[in-house]
Design a protein around this motif. Structure first.
Motif, short mmCIF file in Angstrom:
data_model
loop_
_atom_site.label_atom_id
_atom_site.label_comp_id
_atom_site.label_asym_id
_atom_site.label_seq_id
_atom_site.Cartn_x
_atom_site.Cartn_y
_atom_site.Cartn_z
N TYR A 157 -4.05 16.40 5.79
CA TYR A 157 -4.80 15.37 5.06
C TYR A 157 -4.00 14.08 5.08
N GLU A 158 -4.71 12.94 5.20
CA GLU A 158 -4.08 11.62 5.16
C GLU A 158 -4.97 10.67 4.38
N ARG A 159 -4.34 9.76 3.63
CA ARG A 159 -5.09 8.77 2.89
C ARG A 159 -4.17 7.61 2.52
N ASP A 160 -4.71 6.39 2.48
CA ASP A 160 -3.98 5.21 2.03
C ASP A 160 -4.54 4.73 0.70
N GLN A 161 -3.65 4.27 -0.18
CA GLN A 161 -4.02 3.71 -1.47
C GLN A 161 -3.56 2.25 -1.53
N PRO A 162 -4.39 1.34 -2.02
CA PRO A 162 -4.01 -0.08 -2.08
C PRO A 162 -3.15 -0.41 -3.29
N ILE A 163 -2.00 0.24 -3.40
CA ILE A 163 -1.06 -0.06 -4.47
C ILE A 163 0.35 0.04 -3.92
N GLY A 164 1.22 -0.87 -4.36
CA GLY A 164 2.58 -0.86 -3.86
C GLY A 164 3.51 -1.61 -4.79
N SER B 262 0.83 -1.20 0.00
CA SER B 262 0.00 0.00 0.00
C SER B 262 0.87 1.25 0.00
N THR B 263 0.20 2.37 -0.28
CA THR B 263 0.89 3.66 -0.32
C THR B 263 0.15 4.64 0.59
N GLY B 264 0.88 5.27 1.46
CA GLY B 264 0.29 6.26 2.37
C GLY B 264 0.61 7.67 1.91
N LEU B 265 -0.39 8.53 1.99
CA LEU B 265 -0.21 9.95 1.65
C LEU B 265 -0.45 10.80 2.88
N GLN B 266 0.48 11.71 3.15
CA GLN B 266 0.28 12.76 4.14
C GLN B 266 0.56 14.10 3.45
N VAL B 267 -0.38 15.02 3.54
CA VAL B 267 -0.15 16.36 3.04
C VAL B 267 0.19 17.23 4.25
N ILE B 268 1.36 17.86 4.19
CA ILE B 268 1.95 18.53 5.35
C ILE B 268 2.16 20.00 5.03
N ARG B 269 1.87 20.84 6.01
CA ARG B 269 2.22 22.26 5.92
C ARG B 269 2.69 22.71 7.29
N ASN B 270 3.90 23.27 7.34
CA ASN B 270 4.46 23.75 8.61
C ASN B 270 4.44 22.66 9.69
N ASP B 271 4.81 21.45 9.29
CA ASP B 271 4.93 20.31 10.20
C ASP B 271 3.58 19.82 10.73
N LEU C 123 1.57 3.90 -11.61
CA LEU C 123 1.74 4.34 -10.22
C LEU C 123 1.60 5.85 -10.13
N GLY C 124 2.18 6.58 -11.08
CA GLY C 124 2.03 8.03 -11.09
C GLY C 124 0.57 8.45 -11.20
N GLN C 125 -0.21 7.73 -12.03
CA GLN C 125 -1.63 8.02 -12.16
C GLN C 125 -2.37 7.78 -10.84
N GLU C 126 -2.01 6.69 -10.14
CA GLU C 126 -2.65 6.39 -8.85
C GLU C 126 -2.33 7.45 -7.81
N LEU C 127 -1.10 7.92 -7.80
CA LEU C 127 -0.75 8.98 -6.86
C LEU C 127 -1.49 10.26 -7.23
N GLY C 128 -1.65 10.50 -8.51
CA GLY C 128 -2.43 11.65 -8.95
C GLY C 128 -3.88 11.57 -8.50
N ARG C 129 -4.46 10.37 -8.55
CA ARG C 129 -5.84 10.19 -8.07
C ARG C 129 -5.94 10.46 -6.58
N ALA C 130 -4.92 10.01 -5.85
CA ALA C 130 -4.92 10.28 -4.41
C ALA C 130 -4.91 11.78 -4.14
N LEU C 131 -4.15 12.53 -4.93
CA LEU C 131 -4.14 13.98 -4.76
C LEU C 131 -5.48 14.59 -5.15
N GLN C 132 -6.13 14.03 -6.15
CA GLN C 132 -7.44 14.55 -6.54
C GLN C 132 -8.45 14.40 -5.42
#
Length: 360
Positions: free
Chosen positions: A221-228, A208-217, A273-282
């Motif tokens: 936003y957090e989300r997991d994607q089932p791709i790895g 899986s792939t985890g996303l954290q969107v961070i600003r000033n530590d 994989l780039g497309q999947e990460l793009g979907r996570a950002l969407q």
């Protein structure tokens, strides 16, 4: 950041960061140079068989404990104090505002009261801790307090695992907190030392792939994607008729595969994989007021694939780079530089845990 239960305290003594994932164990030990920079003292990785750890749960305790013993021997460290982490799925966190003038005893009572509303099981089954972050930005005379809770059995499993391997577990952290701690050094290298920038941190693991969107530590936003990376291993095995174990080894080494591998197999996977990460950002854009990120950081074992940052930039339209948690650190001469070039991206959590020796 916060830790769990009585294991919360930060240790100034030598400390091992131990990352327990579904496919590997990783160890990092850091020291300080005279100029204040960091030095990697010890590091090692040990593979785990499939099914030994599933969704953060230790299914084969004895086998994992033996693997942890091998990991410590392989690293060559004599340090016994260890920092470990729980996956985010095993932890409940919540920020609350509480009066600033509370005594420690009063604060504990208030935290327990808040926790009773937060946690869907009895407090007697819970390892609970809290951390006063600072004055509330919205309520004068109040402090923001971060409450963290986990099932006691989850904490005990990892504590027992470390003890079975001859280690002394002094810190139990949260994996996402450790990742951000390690990523902080990379974010500070961005323009304006990363201040006010929206940074998307992708940790691309085996399953899986985890996303954290961070600003000033702060995570917004957090989300997991089932791709790895396991998906690429399966494609290699099918394409070239080889066992999964052989496909995984050749994938990691980046050698021994047929000449058509880069174009026939690798590049299509990177694009997907780039497309999947793009979907996570969407998903992030549609659920928040934001419509862009300033930078993408890529970590996890799969981030070492050549060409990934370029593929992610092409598919998302945002600048991307691979996060090496050892950038700027002194590496011991006994560790081959080529090896760290292949493995470094998978050490993000372990590095963040090892940094607990020097920072919260």
């Amino acid at each position: 950041m916060i830790a769990i239960g009585s294991l919360f305290s930060r240790q100034p003594a030598p400390l091992l960061g131990i990352d327990i994932s579904s496919s590997t164990l990783k160890l990092v030990e850091l020291g300080r140079r005279r100029d204040g920079g960091y030095a990697l003292l010890h590091g090692a990785i040990e593979p785990l068989d499939k099914g030994w750890i599933t969704d953060g749960h230790i299914e084969k305790f004895d086998e994992v404990a033996e693997a942890l013993q091998r990991l410590v021997r392989k690293a060559g460290t004599k340090t016994k104090n260890a920092a470990l982490a729980l996956p985010g799925s095993a932890v409940i966190t919540r920020k609350v505002s509480l009066p600033a003038g509370l005594t420690e005893d009063e604060l504990e009572i208030q935290v327990e009261s808040e926790a009773m509303q937060l946690i869907p099981f009895p407090l007697s089954d819970v390892a609970l801790d809290f951390c006063v972050i600072g004055p509330s930005a919205t309520a004068q005379g109040y402090n923001e307090v971060l409450i963290t809770a986990s099932r006691r059995e989850k904490v005990s499993d990892r504590q027992g695992l470390a003890e079975a391997a001859g280690l002394n577990p002094v810190i139990m952290d949260v994996e996402s907190y450790a990742s951000r701690r390690a990523a902080r050094r990379a974010i500070e290298q961005l323009p304006n030392q990363g201040g006010q920038l929206l940074v998307a941190l992708f940790e691309i693991g085996s399953q899986s792939t985890g996303l954290q969107v961070i600003r000033n530590d702060e995570v917004i936003y957090e989300r997991d994607q089932p791709i790895g990376g396991a998906a690429l291993t399966q494609i290699i095995a099918r394409q070239y008729g080889m066992p999964l174990e052989e496909a995984e080894q050749k994938k990691k080494l980046g050698a021994g595969l047929p000449p058509d591998y880069p174009q026939t197999v690798l590049q299509p996977f990177l694009d997907t994989l780039g497309q999947e990460l793009g979907r996570a950002l969407q998903f992030f854009f549609t659920s928040t007021p934001h419509s862009k990120v300033d930078h993408i950081l890529l970590a996890g074992g799969t981030a070492s694939l050549p060409g990934l940052a370029e593929a992610v930039t092409a598919q998302t339209g945002f600048a991307a780079s691979v996060l090496n948690p050892f950038d700027g650190m002194t590496l011991p001469s006994t560790m081959p530089a080529a090896r760290w070039g292949l493995e470094a991206t998978s050490y993000l959590v372990a590095t963040g845990l090892a940094l607990r020796r020097f920072m919260p």
